[in-house]
Each structure stands twice: as structure tokens, then as C-alpha cells.
Design a protein around this motif. Structure first.
Motif, PDB file in Angstrom:
ATOM      1  N   PRO A  92       0.801  -1.212   0.000  1.00 44.23           N
ATOM      2  CA  PRO A  92       0.000   0.000   0.000  1.00 44.23           C
ATOM      3  C   PRO A  92       0.841   1.273   0.000  1.00 44.23           C
ATOM      4  CG  PRO A  92       0.051  -0.954   2.210  1.00 44.23           C
ATOM      5  CD  PRO A  92       0.838  -1.864   1.330  1.00 44.23           C
ATOM      6  N   VAL A  93       0.293   2.321  -0.654  1.00 39.95           N
ATOM      7  CA  VAL A  93       0.958   3.624  -0.628  1.00 39.95           C
ATOM      8  C   VAL A  93       0.180   4.538   0.325  1.00 39.95           C
ATOM      9  CG1 VAL A  93       1.660   5.626  -1.986  1.00 39.95           C
ATOM     10  CG2 VAL A  93       1.889   3.331  -2.943  1.00 39.95           C
ATOM     11  N   PHE A  94      -1.081   4.811  -0.035  1.00 37.79           N
ATOM     12  CA  PHE A  94      -1.934   5.596   0.870  1.00 37.79           C
ATOM     13  C   PHE A  94      -2.818   4.664   1.713  1.00 37.79           C
ATOM     14  CE2 PHE A  94      -0.760   8.579  -2.428  1.00 37.79           C
ATOM     15  CZ  PHE A  94      -0.477   9.721  -1.701  1.00 37.79           C
ATOM     16  N   GLY A  95      -2.994   3.430   1.210  1.00 37.60           N
ATOM     17  CA  GLY A  95      -3.790   2.452   1.957  1.00 37.60           C
ATOM     18  C   GLY A  95      -5.283   2.724   1.875  1.00 37.60           C
ATOM     19  N   ASP A  96      -5.707   3.530   0.906  1.00 30.44           N
ATOM     20  CA  ASP A  96      -7.146   3.778   0.744  1.00 30.44           C
ATOM     21  C   ASP A  96      -7.466   3.850  -0.749  1.00 30.44           C
ATOM     22  OD1 ASP A  96      -6.221   6.227  -0.107  1.00 30.44           O
ATOM     23  OD2 ASP A  96      -6.758   7.285   1.733  1.00 30.44           O
ATOM     24  N   ARG A  97      -8.580   4.514  -1.086  1.00 28.29           N
ATOM     25  CA  ARG A  97      -9.012   4.532  -2.492  1.00 28.29           C
ATOM     26  C   ARG A  97      -8.028   5.239  -3.420  1.00 28.29           C
ATOM     27  NH1 ARG A  97     -14.241   3.740  -4.271  1.00 28.29           N
ATOM     28  NH2 ARG A  97     -14.001   5.559  -5.589  1.00 28.29           N
ATOM     29  N   GLN A  98      -7.137   6.037  -2.843  1.00 25.95           N
ATOM     30  CA  GLN A  98      -6.140   6.715  -3.680  1.00 25.95           C
ATOM     31  C   GLN A  98      -5.196   5.677  -4.341  1.00 25.95           C
ATOM     32  OE1 GLN A  98      -4.608  10.152  -1.732  1.00 25.95           O
ATOM     33  NE2 GLN A  98      -3.209  10.664  -3.387  1.00 25.95           N
ATOM     34  N   ASP A  99      -4.994   4.560  -3.661  1.00 23.53           N
ATOM     35  CA  ASP A  99      -4.165   3.495  -4.252  1.00 23.53           C
ATOM     36  C   ASP A  99      -4.845   2.941  -5.509  1.00 23.53           C
ATOM     37  OD1 ASP A  99      -2.420   3.897  -2.222  1.00 23.53           O
ATOM     38  OD2 ASP A  99      -2.580   1.902  -1.337  1.00 23.53           O
ATOM     39  N   GLN A 100      -6.159   2.824  -5.451  1.00 27.71           N
ATOM     40  CA  GLN A 100      -6.922   2.347  -6.612  1.00 27.71           C
ATOM     41  C   GLN A 100      -6.779   3.342  -7.774  1.00 27.71           C
ATOM     42  OE1 GLN A 100     -10.529   1.161  -4.728  1.00 27.71           O
ATOM     43  NE2 GLN A 100     -11.427   0.589  -6.682  1.00 27.71           N
ATOM     44  N   TYR A 101      -6.811   4.634  -7.428  1.00 26.75           N
ATOM     45  CA  TYR A 101      -6.627   5.675  -8.443  1.00 26.75           C
ATOM     46  C   TYR A 101      -5.236   5.518  -9.091  1.00 26.75           C
ATOM     47  CZ  TYR A 101      -5.446  10.183 -10.437  1.00 26.75           C
ATOM     48  OH  TYR A 101      -5.003  11.154 -11.300  1.00 26.75           O
ATOM     49  N   LEU A 102      -4.215   5.334  -8.247  1.00 24.73           N
ATOM     50  CA  LEU A 102      -2.844   5.208  -8.767  1.00 24.73           C
ATOM     51  C   LEU A 102      -2.700   3.984  -9.685  1.00 24.73           C
ATOM     52  CD1 LEU A 102      -0.845   6.139  -5.551  1.00 24.73           C
ATOM     53  CD2 LEU A 102      -0.922   7.462  -7.679  1.00 24.73           C
ATOM     54  N   GLN A 103      -3.429   2.924  -9.367  1.00 28.68           N
ATOM     55  CA  GLN A 103      -3.370   1.725 -10.222  1.00 28.68           C
ATOM     56  C   GLN A 103      -3.834   2.048 -11.638  1.00 28.68           C
ATOM     57  OE1 GLN A 103      -5.714  -1.004  -7.884  1.00 28.68           O
ATOM     58  NE2 GLN A 103      -4.092  -1.150  -6.363  1.00 28.68           N
ATOM     59  N   ASN A 104      -4.724   3.034 -11.741  1.00 28.12           N
ATOM     60  CA  ASN A 104      -5.227   3.416 -13.064  1.00 28.12           C
ATOM     61  C   ASN A 104      -4.413   4.525 -13.717  1.00 28.12           C
ATOM     62  OD1 ASN A 104      -7.673   1.735 -13.621  1.00 28.12           O
ATOM     63  ND2 ASN A 104      -8.054   2.416 -11.533  1.00 28.12           N
ATOM     64  N   VAL A 105      -3.485   5.116 -12.961  1.00 30.08           N
ATOM     65  CA  VAL A 105      -2.574   6.117 -13.548  1.00 30.08           C
ATOM     66  C   VAL A 105      -1.502   5.390 -14.374  1.00 30.08           C
ATOM     67  CG1 VAL A 105      -0.860   7.901 -13.041  1.00 30.08           C
ATOM     68  CG2 VAL A 105      -3.008   7.840 -11.746  1.00 30.08           C
ATOM     69  N   VAL A 106      -1.132   4.186 -13.939  1.00 34.25           N
ATOM     70  CA  VAL A 106      -0.162   3.397 -14.718  1.00 34.25           C
ATOM     71  C   VAL A 106      -0.788   3.085 -16.079  1.00 34.25           C
ATOM     72  CG1 VAL A 106       1.089   1.201 -14.843  1.00 34.25           C
ATOM     73  CG2 VAL A 106       0.851   2.376 -12.632  1.00 34.25           C
ATOM     74  N   ASP A 107      -0.065   3.426 -17.153  1.00 34.25           N
ATOM     75  CA  ASP A 107      -0.601   3.192 -18.499  1.00 34.25           C
ATOM     76  C   ASP A 107      -0.899   1.696 -18.690  1.00 34.25           C
ATOM     77  OD1 ASP A 107      -0.539   4.925 -21.290  1.00 34.25           O
ATOM     78  OD2 ASP A 107      -0.374   2.749 -21.578  1.00 34.25           O
ATOM     79  N   HIS A 117      -7.911  -0.913 -14.388  1.00 31.36           N
ATOM     80  CA  HIS A 117      -9.324  -1.290 -14.452  1.00 31.36           C
ATOM     81  C   HIS A 117      -9.638  -2.179 -15.661  1.00 31.36           C
ATOM     82  CE1 HIS A 117     -13.620  -1.084 -13.850  1.00 31.36           C
ATOM     83  NE2 HIS A 117     -13.754  -0.770 -15.119  1.00 31.36           N
ATOM     84  N   LYS A 118      -9.008  -1.872 -16.790  1.00 37.08           N
ATOM     85  CA  LYS A 118      -9.304  -2.657 -18.007  1.00 37.08           C
ATOM     86  C   LYS A 118      -9.003  -4.154 -17.791  1.00 37.08           C
ATOM     87  CE  LYS A 118      -8.389  -2.749 -22.964  1.00 37.08           C
ATOM     88  NZ  LYS A 118      -9.634  -2.233 -23.482  1.00 37.08           N
ATOM     89  N   TYR A 119      -7.836  -4.420 -17.194  1.00 35.54           N
ATOM     90  CA  TYR A 119      -7.480  -5.828 -16.963  1.00 35.54           C
ATOM     91  C   TYR A 119      -8.373  -6.458 -15.899  1.00 35.54           C
ATOM     92  CZ  TYR A 119      -3.224  -4.784 -19.594  1.00 35.54           C
ATOM     93  OH  TYR A 119      -2.343  -4.419 -20.572  1.00 35.54           O
ATOM     94  N   VAL A 120      -8.662  -5.676 -14.870  1.00 40.02           N
ATOM     95  CA  VAL A 120      -9.484  -6.204 -13.777  1.00 40.02           C
ATOM     96  C   VAL A 120     -10.891  -6.517 -14.309  1.00 40.02           C
ATOM     97  CG1 VAL A 120     -10.462  -5.673 -11.505  1.00 40.02           C
ATOM     98  CG2 VAL A 120      -8.122  -4.988 -12.030  1.00 40.02           C
ATOM     99  N   TYR A 121     -11.432  -5.584 -15.109  1.00 39.88           N
ATOM    100  CA  TYR A 121     -12.768  -5.781 -15.694  1.00 39.88           C
ATOM    101  C   TYR A 121     -12.764  -7.042 -16.573  1.00 39.88           C
ATOM    102  CZ  TYR A 121     -16.980  -5.006 -18.436  1.00 39.88           C
ATOM    103  OH  TYR A 121     -18.190  -5.180 -19.042  1.00 39.88           O
ATOM    104  N   ASN A 122     -11.752  -7.130 -17.445  1.00 39.80           N
ATOM    105  CA  ASN A 122     -11.705  -8.281 -18.359  1.00 39.80           C
ATOM    106  C   ASN A 122     -11.610  -9.593 -17.575  1.00 39.80           C
ATOM    107  OD1 ASN A 122     -11.887  -6.577 -20.485  1.00 39.80           O
ATOM    108  ND2 ASN A 122      -9.814  -6.851 -21.240  1.00 39.80           N
ATOM    109  N   MET A 123     -10.835  -9.561 -16.478  1.00 42.85           N
ATOM    110  CA  MET A 123     -10.694 -10.784 -15.691  1.00 42.85           C
ATOM    111  C   MET A 123     -12.028 -11.189 -15.068  1.00 42.85           C
ATOM    112  SD  MET A 123      -8.543 -11.327 -12.323  1.00 42.85           S
ATOM    113  CE  MET A 123      -9.672 -10.153 -11.661  1.00 42.85           C
ATOM    114  N   TYR A 124     -12.725 -10.221 -14.461  1.00 49.20           N
ATOM    115  CA  TYR A 124     -14.013 -10.553 -13.841  1.00 49.20           C
ATOM    116  C   TYR A 124     -15.038 -11.004 -14.870  1.00 49.20           C
ATOM    117  CZ  TYR A 124     -12.482  -9.031  -9.246  1.00 49.20           C
ATOM    118  OH  TYR A 124     -11.817  -8.949  -8.062  1.00 49.20           O
ATOM    119  N   HIS A 125     -14.907 -10.492 -16.102  1.00 46.46           N
ATOM    120  CA  HIS A 125     -15.882 -10.850 -17.137  1.00 46.46           C
ATOM    121  C   HIS A 125     -15.393 -12.001 -18.021  1.00 46.46           C
ATOM    122  CE1 HIS A 125     -18.888  -7.669 -16.417  1.00 46.46           C
ATOM    123  NE2 HIS A 125     -17.880  -7.222 -15.693  1.00 46.46           N
ATOM    124  N   ASN A 126     -14.308 -12.619 -17.604  1.00 43.98           N
ATOM    125  CA  ASN A 126     -13.767 -13.781 -18.323  1.00 43.98           C
ATOM    126  C   ASN A 126     -13.465 -13.453 -19.790  1.00 43.98           C
ATOM    127  OD1 ASN A 126     -12.785 -16.367 -18.347  1.00 43.98           O
ATOM    128  ND2 ASN A 126     -14.774 -17.385 -18.391  1.00 43.98           N
TER     129      ASN A 126
END
Ligand code: NAD
Length: 309
Positions: A92-107, A117-126
Motif C-alpha cells: 500500500p501507498v496511501f492504503g485507501d481509495r487513492q491506491d486504486q486511483y494510482l493503479q489506473n494512472v499506470v498506463d 481497471h481494463k485488466y481487472v474488468y476483463n478478468m471478472y468478465h472472463n
């Protein structure tokens, strides 16, 4: 005691060898940048393993330390640098929702951890490919992917069945439902055909594709079952509770179950679990790092493909 203890080092060897041979034969030098913006000793240890494995396989690894408030700008800089092929952040960096935001800043094209989010969405949707022509496989988050590879290695996946159904009939309990590991892992295993009991501090959910795998992707249902109910039913027990005092109750484990720990702490009592489990995997970190590098080489190739088109 007939329990076989399987170490991550041994499981990761073939992946590391394959990476090393590929990188050497193709004379490429993929570069991975890791951002460390916390004081967590577990993150520092993970960074150390990453550096060591990268050196062995021929991946250029650069650890960039910065303050958490500078991290976003540093990620954007690395996104724009054509000499950087993969980016990871030690959470964790901030340990809250800001970490989720940072995950989406990475190209998305450089996200070796598969947390965008794109990979996470695709994984959940098989959804297994990024393109319609099915030339680019989706990046899967590396710890859940590492756990899948551990399960393949120890024979939980049934190779006689078609890909995508190889866990049909298996019952798996996962004690952890974090967004980084436990929930994506439950989805991946259920998408591959398992019935998964996903345990967290608040209760248990069931992930499954229905009787006879009639559903294309997994479905989640709430249950009133307890750990006492699900552990004796489980062929595989995977645990990742981040606490030194937590122990999975060994007496509830089915005789001959496969038991895997991914927590930094020992969630199984080593002596007791060996009396019950057929296979015990005490840690998986080295497999995770191998998956990280595998994702990197994949992204390196996609970037080359994009430049050529
Ligand atoms: P987290 O704190 O985000 O999630 C912990 C999860 O465990 C939550 O779902 C929580 O509800 C559940 N939990 C906690 N106590 C519980 C209990 N008593 N009973 C049932 N469930 C309980 O943590 P995380 O990021 O998922 O990491 C978990 C552990 O895994 C840490 O030790 C971390 O260092 C390790 N980890 C290892 C790897 C690896 O590759 N080996 C990768 C990532 C994380």
C-alpha cells in the motif's frame, strides 16, 4: 506423515529459465521500473526479490524511491518514457481509495501487475484477449496468476479437461478477499470451473459457474456457511491473512487437501498441517515475481507490435 512440501523456488524455476532463454535468444532487454513510496518492510523485501530475479533473467530493473505525494507525477513520467516497458508500484501507498486511483494512472500498456481497471474488468468478465483477432492475451494480476501456476504445478488443474474448465469439480476455500489478491483469485478459479468459498473477516461468498458449468463467467452468491462448514469440504485451501496470530484450524482441513499460504505470515501451523495435507506450499512470492516478469515480456512484445502497426 506423507505430506509433500513444495517450495516456490522449485515451482518458479521453469518460468525463470524460460524467461532467461527467451530474453537471451531474442537479444532483448525489457526494462521494468518499480516505485517504492512506503516504509513497509514487506514491500522492501518484495523489491529485493524483484531485483534479484530480474538480474538472473536478463530484465533491467530500476527501483525508484519517492515520496507518496510525488508518486503520481513519477508514474506519468515513466508512462511517457519509451525506454520503460513495464511499471509496478509497491502497495500500500496511501492504503485507501487513492491506491486504486494510482493503479489506473499506470498506463495500461505498461501495467505488469495487471491492476488497471481494463485488466481487472476483463478478468471478472472472463474476457481473455485484448483484441478481436485474439493475438494479445490480457494481463492477469501477478499474485493471483502466480497462485494459478502453483495450482497447475501441484496438479490441481486437470489437464484432460479443456482450457477454461480444468477446475471443474474442485472445491477451493480462499481466506482473503482483498481487491489485490483474494477476490480476483476467487473469480479466476471460478471462471476455470471451481466452486470457490471466498472467506473474509465479514463472512463467506460462493463463486461458481453453476452445475455443469452452464454459465460463461462466474456468479457470486452470499452464503450463511461458516469456516467450520467449508474447510472440511475443500480440496484446496489458500490463505492470505496479514496477521502473525492467525492460524487456519488444521483439524477442519480435509485429509489430503492441498494447502497454500500466500501471506507474509505463516497462516498454517507447519507441524499440524503436514499431518493432514497431501501438499503444502508455505509461500509463493518467487512465483509472483516470475509472473511479473512474464507479464513484462508480454507487454514488451505488445508495445513492439503497436509500434510496427
Ligand atoms: P488486505 O489487508 O488487503 O486483505 C486481507 C484479507 O484477509 C481481507 O479480505 C480480510 O477480510 C481477510 N481477513 C483478515 N483477517 C481475517 C480472518 N481472521 N479471517 C478471515 N479473513 C480475514 O491484504 P492483502 O494485500 O490481500 O495481503 C494479504 C497478505 O498477503 C499480506 O501478508 C501480504 O504481504 C501478502 N501478499 C503476498 C503476495 C505474494 O506474492 N506472496 C502478494 C500480495 C500480498
Amino acid at each position: 506423515m506423507s505430506c509433500k512440501v513444495v517450495l516456490a523456488q522449485g515451482i518458479s524455476v521453469s518460468y525463470r529459465e524460460e524467461l532467461k532463454n527467451t530474453i537471451k535468444a531474442r537479444n532483448i532487454c525489457p526494462k521494468l521500473v518499480g516505485f517504492l513510496a512506503n516504509e513497509d518492510p514487506a514491500a522492501a523485501k518484495y523489491a529485493e526479490w524483484t531485483a534479484k530475479t530480474c538480474a538472473e533473467t536478463g530484465v533491467e530493473f530500476e527501483l525508484r524511491k519517492c515520496s507518496r505525494n510525488d508518486l503520481e507525477d513519477k508514474i506519468v513520467e515513466a508512462n511517457q518514457d519509451a525506454g520503460v516497458h513495464g511499471i509496478m508500484v509497491y502497495y500500500p501507498v496511501f492504503g485507501d481509495r487513492q491506491d486504486q486511483y494510482l493503479q489506473n494512472v499506470v498506463d495500461v500498456s505498461k501495467d505488469v501487475e495487471g491492476l488497471h481497471h481494463k485488466y481487472v474488468y476483463n478478468m471478472y468478465h472472463n474476457i481473455r484477449f485484448l483484441d478481436e483477432a485474439k493475438t494479445k492475451k490480457c494481463i492477469i494480476p501477478c499474485t493471483p496468476l502466480g497462485l494459478v501456476k502453483v495450482m497447475e504445478y501441484v496438479g490441481v488443474y486437470n489437464g484432460i479437461l479443456p482450457h477454461g474448465n480444468r477446475l471443474h469439480g474442485r472445491v477451493v476455500t480462499i481466506i482473503n478477499r482483498s481487491e489485490i489478491v483474494g477476490r480476483p483469485l476467487a473469480a479466476l478459479l471460478a471462471n476455470d470451473g471451481a466452486k470457490v468459498y471466498s472467506v473474509d473477516i465479514n463472512g463467506i461468498q460462493e463463486f461458481h459457474r453453476g452445475v455443469g458449468l452452464q454459465l460463461k463467467k462466474h456468479e457470486v452468491s452470499e452464503t450463511t456457511l461458516t469456516v467450520e462448514d467449508v474447510l472440511p469440504l475443500s480440496d484446496v485451501v489458500i490463505t492470505g491473512v496479514p496477521s502473525p496470530s492467525y492460524k487456519v484450524p488444521s483439524h477442519l482441513i480435509r485429509d489430503g487437501a492441498v494447502c497454500i499460504n500466500f501471506s507474509t505470515f505463516k497462516n498454517f501451523d507447519g507441524d499440524e498441517i503436514k499431518k493432514k495435507a497431501s501438499i503444502y506450499v508455505p509461500a509463493v512470492g518467487k512465483v509472483t515475481v516470475a509472473m511479473l516478469e512474464r507479464n513484462l515480456v508480454r507487454l514488451y512484445d505488445y508495445q513492439a507490435q503497436d509500434r510496427a502497426s
